[in-house]
Design a protein around this motif. Sequence first.
Motif, PDB file in Angstrom:
ATOM      1  N   LEU A 158       3.636  15.351 -29.809  1.00 23.67           N
ATOM      2  CA  LEU A 158       4.804  15.293 -28.801  1.00 23.67           C
ATOM      3  C   LEU A 158       4.509  15.739 -27.325  1.00 23.67           C
ATOM      4  CD1 LEU A 158       7.917  16.209 -30.966  1.00 23.67           C
ATOM      5  CD2 LEU A 158       7.716  13.995 -29.721  1.00 23.67           C
ATOM      6  N   ILE A 190       2.275  19.085 -37.928  1.00 19.15           N
ATOM      7  CA  ILE A 190       1.967  19.977 -36.977  1.00 19.15           C
ATOM      8  C   ILE A 190       1.047  18.939 -35.888  1.00 19.15           C
ATOM      9  CG2 ILE A 190       0.310  21.611 -36.352  1.00 19.15           C
ATOM     10  CD1 ILE A 190      -0.310  22.300 -39.206  1.00 19.15           C
ATOM     11  N   LEU A 194      11.809  11.451 -34.441  1.00 18.17           N
ATOM     12  CA  LEU A 194      10.942  12.159 -33.632  1.00 18.17           C
ATOM     13  C   LEU A 194      11.186  12.336 -32.248  1.00 18.17           C
ATOM     14  CD1 LEU A 194       8.284  13.724 -34.384  1.00 18.17           C
ATOM     15  CD2 LEU A 194       6.947  11.823 -33.797  1.00 18.17           C
ATOM     16  N   GLY A 195      12.185  11.324 -31.707  1.00 13.70           N
ATOM     17  CA  GLY A 195      12.590  11.005 -30.601  1.00 13.70           C
ATOM     18  C   GLY A 195      11.637  10.148 -29.705  1.00 13.70           C
ATOM     19  N   GLN A 244       4.780  26.950 -42.308  1.00 12.56           N
ATOM     20  CA  GLN A 244       4.681  27.048 -41.015  1.00 12.56           C
ATOM     21  C   GLN A 244       4.257  25.447 -40.687  1.00 12.56           C
ATOM     22  OE1 GLN A 244       2.661  30.202 -39.346  1.00 12.56           O
ATOM     23  NE2 GLN A 244       1.258  28.926 -38.087  1.00 12.56           N
ATOM     24  N   ASN A 245       3.554  24.831 -41.440  1.00 13.48           N
ATOM     25  CA  ASN A 245       3.162  23.488 -41.084  1.00 13.48           C
ATOM     26  C   ASN A 245       4.216  22.448 -40.618  1.00 13.48           C
ATOM     27  OD1 ASN A 245       0.486  23.935 -41.512  1.00 13.48           O
ATOM     28  ND2 ASN A 245       0.289  22.441 -43.649  1.00 13.48           N
ATOM     29  N   CYS A 246       5.262  22.606 -41.365  1.00 12.29           N
ATOM     30  CA  CYS A 246       6.692  21.683 -41.164  1.00 12.29           C
ATOM     31  C   CYS A 246       7.530  22.485 -40.242  1.00 12.29           C
ATOM     32  CB  CYS A 246       6.972  21.597 -42.687  1.00 12.29           C
ATOM     33  SG  CYS A 246       6.085  20.297 -43.493  1.00 12.29           S
ATOM     34  N   GLY A 259      11.079  23.732 -36.419  1.00  9.11           N
ATOM     35  CA  GLY A 259      11.184  22.445 -37.033  1.00  9.11           C
ATOM     36  C   GLY A 259      10.487  21.332 -35.996  1.00  9.11           C
ATOM     37  N   LEU A 260      10.944  20.362 -36.298  1.00  8.10           N
ATOM     38  CA  LEU A 260      10.280  18.959 -35.582  1.00  8.10           C
ATOM     39  C   LEU A 260      11.509  17.940 -35.420  1.00  8.10           C
ATOM     40  CD1 LEU A 260       7.801  17.499 -34.383  1.00  8.10           C
ATOM     41  CD2 LEU A 260       7.333  16.992 -36.639  1.00  8.10           C
ATOM     42  N   SER A 261      11.966  17.850 -34.118  1.00  9.33           N
ATOM     43  CA  SER A 261      12.844  16.909 -33.705  1.00  9.33           C
ATOM     44  C   SER A 261      14.165  16.813 -34.638  1.00  9.33           C
ATOM     45  CB  SER A 261      12.230  15.664 -33.272  1.00  9.33           C
ATOM     46  OG  SER A 261      11.194  15.905 -32.457  1.00  9.33           O
ATOM     47  N   ALA A 262      14.169  15.486 -34.911  1.00  9.08           N
ATOM     48  CA  ALA A 262      15.174  15.158 -36.004  1.00  9.08           C
ATOM     49  C   ALA A 262      14.728  15.196 -37.271  1.00  9.08           C
ATOM     50  CB  ALA A 262      16.173  14.007 -35.662  1.00  9.08           C
ATOM     51  N   LEU A 263      13.209  15.533 -37.692  1.00  9.10           N
ATOM     52  CA  LEU A 263      12.634  15.134 -38.992  1.00  9.10           C
ATOM     53  C   LEU A 263      12.767  16.356 -39.660  1.00  9.10           C
ATOM     54  CD1 LEU A 263       9.503  13.443 -37.633  1.00  9.10           C
ATOM     55  CD2 LEU A 263      11.114  12.509 -39.546  1.00  9.10           C
ATOM     56  N   HIS A 292       2.151  15.904 -35.239  1.00 12.68           N
ATOM     57  CA  HIS A 292       3.063  15.132 -34.452  1.00 12.68           C
ATOM     58  C   HIS A 292       3.793  16.064 -33.392  1.00 12.68           C
ATOM     59  CE1 HIS A 292       2.580  11.024 -36.503  1.00 12.68           C
ATOM     60  NE2 HIS A 292       1.442  11.395 -35.520  1.00 12.68           N
ATOM     61  N   ARG A 293       3.927  17.358 -33.668  1.00 11.13           N
ATOM     62  CA  ARG A 293       4.500  18.385 -33.082  1.00 11.13           C
ATOM     63  C   ARG A 293       3.564  18.541 -31.745  1.00 11.13           C
ATOM     64  NH1 ARG A 293       4.686  22.483 -36.516  1.00 11.13           N
ATOM     65  NH2 ARG A 293       6.639  21.749 -37.149  1.00 11.13           N
TER      66      ARG A 293
END
Lengths: 139, 219
Positions: B97, B91, B133-134, A45-47, A54-58, B93-94
């Motif tokens: 954002l 988390i 990250l955009g 879940q962290n990532c 997910g997280l953007s394009a990462l 940086h999510r």
Amino acid sequence: MSWKLAGSLVVFVVTLLIAACQSDESLEFKRYYSSGALVYQQHCQNCHGVNGEGLSALIPPLSDSTYLRKNITALPCYIKNGLKGQITIKGKTFEDAMPANDLSPVEIAQVLTYVSNSFGNKLNTIDEQSVQKSLANCK
Amino acid sequence: MRNTLIIGLSAILLWSACKANSDKKTLPIYGNREPVTKTVDGKQITDTIYQTIPPFKFINQYGDSVSSKTLNGDIYVVDFFFTTCPSICPIMHRNMLKVYETFKNTGNFKIISHTIDPKHDSVPVLKKYADKLGITGNTWWFLQGKKEDIYNIAEKNYLVAVKQDSSASGGYIHAGYFVLIDKQKRIRGSYDGTDPKQVDQLIADIKTLQAEPDQMIVQ
């Protein structure tokens, strides 16, 4: 009268048996799914996020059912050994490495059942045996 | 009938009283403070000197140098991370954002993320991370610098613990705090960057800070 009673008893027993069989299957699914939710919280879940976003394009989202279905036998290996190189998820490319997660085969089965039946995915239960088979064939 | 009217009216009054109170909310000022007495126009005035973030100099993802001077007049949020962090950074940086999206078009606001692994996280690595990250423009900077400078400012000034530890996942242990700094470089808040609720509070507090009247800003 007694024939009628016996007849309805037979119908009742048969219905019960069928119901028992069905709930056995869904019971297995529920067991895998709910344990998988915990494994997901602890290891993924962290990532990948609480909603598998997910997280953007990462970090890729986990909502690409087509990718999951196509790679169903490779997924246990990706979890166990990590994943490197470029992949395409929902039309976007991702190139960062996923670290290895040293989970047991049953935990992998649980978390895969959870992921492939969450975030809009609807696949079958992935059981421990099929995970073990996949792990034996990791490249 | 009359009673209901009275109850209704007092409810409205109470509600507006609460609202007026919450509008006036000010944020605490953290850190040490000392009183200083000086003479202005023949009168003795006692002023309070608050702890501030001392001068620093780092390099951002574009290769430009960023010093404390660059941030003069800005409200900013600070955190510490590294690009290969497998634990709490995604988390953080999510959640960050969300802060970025809320304030990217307002002036005098910055986010600065210091890498605590400057050996790996070179300027190009940070640029790539920001791109993925955009992040575009100059609202959110990813800063690189001398390791001891980064660790010093983290622990002594922003009060965030960071440490290299080969037994931790990713090789570092660090706290996931977002620290809020005002225009006079004073700490006004510290939030758990892994908790969406606290990050919502941070967003609300930034708005409170932005609304702080100017006479409070001039020291």
